[in-house]
Design a protein around this motif. Structure first.
Motif, mmCIF file in Angstrom:
data_model
loop_
_atom_site.group_PDB
_atom_site.id
_atom_site.type_symbol
_atom_site.label_atom_id
_atom_site.label_comp_id
_atom_site.label_asym_id
_atom_site.label_seq_id
_atom_site.Cartn_x
_atom_site.Cartn_y
_atom_site.Cartn_z
ATOM 1 N N LYS A 1 34.764 44.949 61.063
ATOM 2 C CA LYS A 1 34.346 44.981 59.662
ATOM 3 C C LYS A 1 34.909 43.767 58.946
ATOM 4 O O LYS A 1 36.034 43.340 59.197
ATOM 5 N N GLU A 2 34.085 43.223 58.045
ATOM 6 C CA GLU A 2 34.543 42.139 57.177
ATOM 7 C C GLU A 2 34.849 42.789 55.836
ATOM 8 O O GLU A 2 33.971 43.384 55.220
ATOM 9 N N VAL A 3 36.114 42.753 55.420
ATOM 10 C CA VAL A 3 36.517 43.434 54.197
ATOM 11 C C VAL A 3 36.958 42.393 53.178
ATOM 12 O O VAL A 3 37.815 41.559 53.459
ATOM 13 N N LEU A 4 36.350 42.450 51.992
ATOM 14 C CA LEU A 4 36.687 41.504 50.934
ATOM 15 C C LEU A 4 37.511 42.223 49.875
ATOM 16 O O LEU A 4 37.072 43.233 49.312
ATOM 17 N N PHE A 5 38.723 41.712 49.633
ATOM 18 C CA PHE A 5 39.598 42.299 48.619
ATOM 19 C C PHE A 5 39.602 41.376 47.399
ATOM 20 O O PHE A 5 39.750 40.171 47.537
ATOM 21 N N ALA A 6 39.470 41.963 46.205
ATOM 22 C CA ALA A 6 39.560 41.172 44.979
ATOM 23 C C ALA A 6 40.907 41.442 44.340
ATOM 24 O O ALA A 6 41.317 42.596 44.187
ATOM 25 N N LEU A 7 41.633 40.376 43.987
ATOM 26 C CA LEU A 7 42.944 40.532 43.370
ATOM 27 C C LEU A 7 42.778 41.072 41.951
ATOM 28 O O LEU A 7 41.943 40.584 41.184
ATOM 29 N N ASP A 8 43.576 42.088 41.612
ATOM 30 C CA ASP A 8 43.473 42.665 40.270
ATOM 31 C C ASP A 8 44.033 41.712 39.228
ATOM 32 O O ASP A 8 43.586 41.672 38.089
ATOM 33 N N SER A 9 45.082 40.965 39.599
ATOM 34 C CA SER A 9 45.640 40.001 38.653
ATOM 35 C C SER A 9 46.287 38.885 39.457
ATOM 36 O O SER A 9 46.597 39.049 40.626
ATOM 37 N N GLY A 10 46.510 37.758 38.816
ATOM 38 C CA GLY A 10 47.178 36.643 39.465
ATOM 39 C C GLY A 10 46.297 35.954 40.497
ATOM 40 O O GLY A 10 45.114 36.276 40.662
ATOM 41 N N GLU A 11 46.896 34.975 41.184
ATOM 42 C CA GLU A 11 46.174 34.202 42.178
ATOM 43 C C GLU A 11 47.018 34.107 43.428
ATOM 44 O O GLU A 11 48.234 34.172 43.363
#
Lengths: 200, 373
Positions: free
Chosen positions: B147-157
């Motif tokens: 599986k290719e899983v994309l996580f988006a950061l809630d805050s910061g970089e």
């Protein structure tokens, strides 16, 4: 409450070390006996640990036997209960030693948890049950058997140290083979004590 | 009471009493009060509660020593130099230590308990490692078990170098009662500082991979710790010989797209060997071929080891190590720039590729890899 055998504490102590040595007369706890006795220092650590654990668990299991198991009439579960108690006591001992004597804790290292599955411990407790020892007798018998196990492993460790430097042993007998034969001789030598004090 | 119940209840009661005593003893004895951890000669000082392993104590203070196994003492990654005397090395630590490390009192931080004030040394980069709160933006099946899983950061970089990895924090689920962490290489580009993409292959019985494949849904909140790792492109003119299998694709996807985007290290030729068993294990082929078409220094070699006739496989066939050997001997030009090996995959594949590379004249110090065992 119990019909304890009339045997003096001192003779019981000596008997459990020499004449009915848990290792050499009953052959209990031989697996760790053979594997650990390669090394003198580890043998020392394991000997101390076994003595402590057998002594303390004998006392605890005596109380469990006569205050819980017998009144409830569940002798058929005594094996399981004894093993649970041994495991619990070993765990507690480990934490106490870790806290108050880190040096001893490190010396005992991995051996302390391994004692949980040492059959010498369970064996001594079952003898205590079968022979109907009183509380002081159980404690003395526990520490005595532990000391006997300790004595036997120290003797074997010393003998193996000598054997290691001996090149005349045939290749096929090296290691465990010659060790088993040595234990046989030691057991025969210990039979020589049996005329002194008889406790069965 | 029924005699049948007396036995089991007594056994349960005795076990409960013992467990209670142990729990109380643990609370009473494992209390070492407040202790101080001094890092890098007093550069940072932490006031912490004693009694826990160094690794988790530091993590509670937001200093994340890398640990692929999550503190079980099986990966040997959480090494750290302890200056104070904390007793001799434990049997659990010795297999991971070289004689030199033992002499300098390098320890596994998951095995060393904090009992008193201690002084340790940590690489300064570790202070930049953070725990990121993210949520799952997208999950896509790229093969039947990856599986290719994309996580988006809630805050910061997140600032990272292509090739580095993050640790995925797996919360307790089902029969798994404790939170664990597992390391995965990032397949996203470093220029996208708001997202992290991971490729996760289902390992039967694996705690983290089962969780990702069976439980994780789009929108779920997930924590990531990182970035870690020294796997990255080295600044030399040597050609990159990259070999991957399965989810070992991840760091290379990041590396290639980043190199293409930034035109970094323009002297480097890039050869990418990707091995799979059948075409149902093969993925990203279209994208990589497209990249090859528009980027002359990138050469893709995809090979199947067991193609069935009906698949009409036109590419190379054979074990990836045999294909690699053939290309190194006959296809890839030998010149003064030399070659460098980059590997990502199972330990077995890595070891086999190292042997092939050594046979073809790439010295071991020029072969780079992360082994996640």
């Amino acid at each position: 409450m119990i019909d304890a055998p009339s045997v003096g504490l001192l003779s019981l102590f000596l008997a459990s070390i020499l004449t009915s040595n848990v290792l050499l007369a009953n052959f209990l706890g031989t697996c760790s006996f053979i594997s650990i006795s390669k090394d003198f220092k580890s043998s020392m650590g394991l000997g101390v640990a076994v003595t402590l654990v057998i002594g303390i668990t004998a006392a605890v299991c005596w109380a469990v036997l006569y205050f819980i198991i017998q009144p409830l009439g569940i002798e058929y579960l005594s094996f399981i209960i004894f093993i649970i108690v041994i495991a619990g006591v070993v765990q507690m001992l480990e934490m106490i030693i870790d806290r108050f004597s880190p040096a001893l804790y490190l010396a005992l290292g991995i051996f302390l948890p391994l004692i949980t599955v040492n059959c010498a411990v369970l064996g001594v407790i079952l003898f205590m049950q079968i022979r109907k020892y009183s509380f002081p007798q159980a404690v003395i018998f526990g520490f005595g058997s532990g000391a006997g196990w300790w004595l036997a492993i120290m003797l074997l460790a010393s003998i193996r140290k000598k054997l290691d430097s001996n090149n005349a042993i045939p290749a096929g007998l090296k290691g465990t083979g010659i060790t088993l034969i040595t234990i046989g001789f030691m057991a025969m030598a210990f039979v020589g004590f049996s005329g002194m004090i008889a406790v069965q | 009471m029924s005699p049948i119940l007396v036995g089991p209840l007594t056994v349960a009661g005795i076990s409960a009493v013992l467990a209670l005593i142990i729990a109380v003893l643990d609370k009473a004895l494992n209390n070492y009060g407040d202790v101080e951890i001094s890092i890098n000669g007093g550069e940072r000082k932490l006031e912490v509660k004693g009694g826990s392993p160094l690794l988790s104590t530091l993590a509670a203070e937001n200093i994340f020593v890398p640990s692929a196994c999550g503190g079980r003492g099986t990966c040997g990654a959480c090494k750290c130099k302890v200056i104070s005397d904390v007793g001799p090395h434990l049997p659990t630590e010795l297999p991971f230590m070289s004689p030199d490390e033992i002499a300098h009192n390098v320890r596994l931080s998951c095995q060393v308990k904090v009992r008193k004030n201690i002084e340790i040394e940590l690489p300064r980069e570790l202070f930049s490692i953070k725990k990121y709160k993210t949520h799952v933006e997208k999950i896509r099946d790229v093969t039947h078990d990856i599986k290719e899983v994309l996580f988006a950061l809630d805050s910061g970089e997140i600032d990272f170098v292509s090739g580095q990895y993050v640790q995925l924090v797996v919360p307790p689920y089902g029969d798994i009662k404790e939170s664990t962490q597992r390391a995965y290489s990032m397949s996203s580009k470093p220029s996208d500082k708001k997202h992290v993409e991971l490729l996760i292959r289902l390992v039967p019985g694996g705690i983290a991979t089962t969780w990702v494949h069976k439980f994780l849904k789009e929108g779920d909140a997930v924590e990531l710790v990182g970035p870690f790792g020294e796997f990255r492109v080295h600044d030399t003119p040597a050609a990159m010989i990259c070999v991957a299998g399965g989810s070992g694709m991840a760091p290379f996807k990041s590396i290639f797209y980043n190199l293409y985007e930034t035109s970094a290290f323009p002297e480097k030729d890039i050869w990418y060997f990707f091995g799979a068993r059948t075409s149902k294990d093969m993925f990203y082929l279209e994208e990589l071929r497209e990249l090859q078409a528009k980027w002359p220094r990138f050469h893709l070699v995809a090979a199947l080891s067991e193609p069935s006739p009906e698949e009409n496989w036109a590419g190379d066939t054979g074990l990836i190590t045999d294909v690699l050997d053939r290309y190194l001997q006959t296809v890839i030009p030998k010149n003064d720039k030399g070659w460098e090996g980059y590997l990502c995959g199972s330990p077995g594949m890595i070891n086999a590729c190292i042997n092939v590379m050594k046979k073809n004249g790439i010295t071991e110090d020029k072969i780079y890899y992360d082994k996640f065992a």
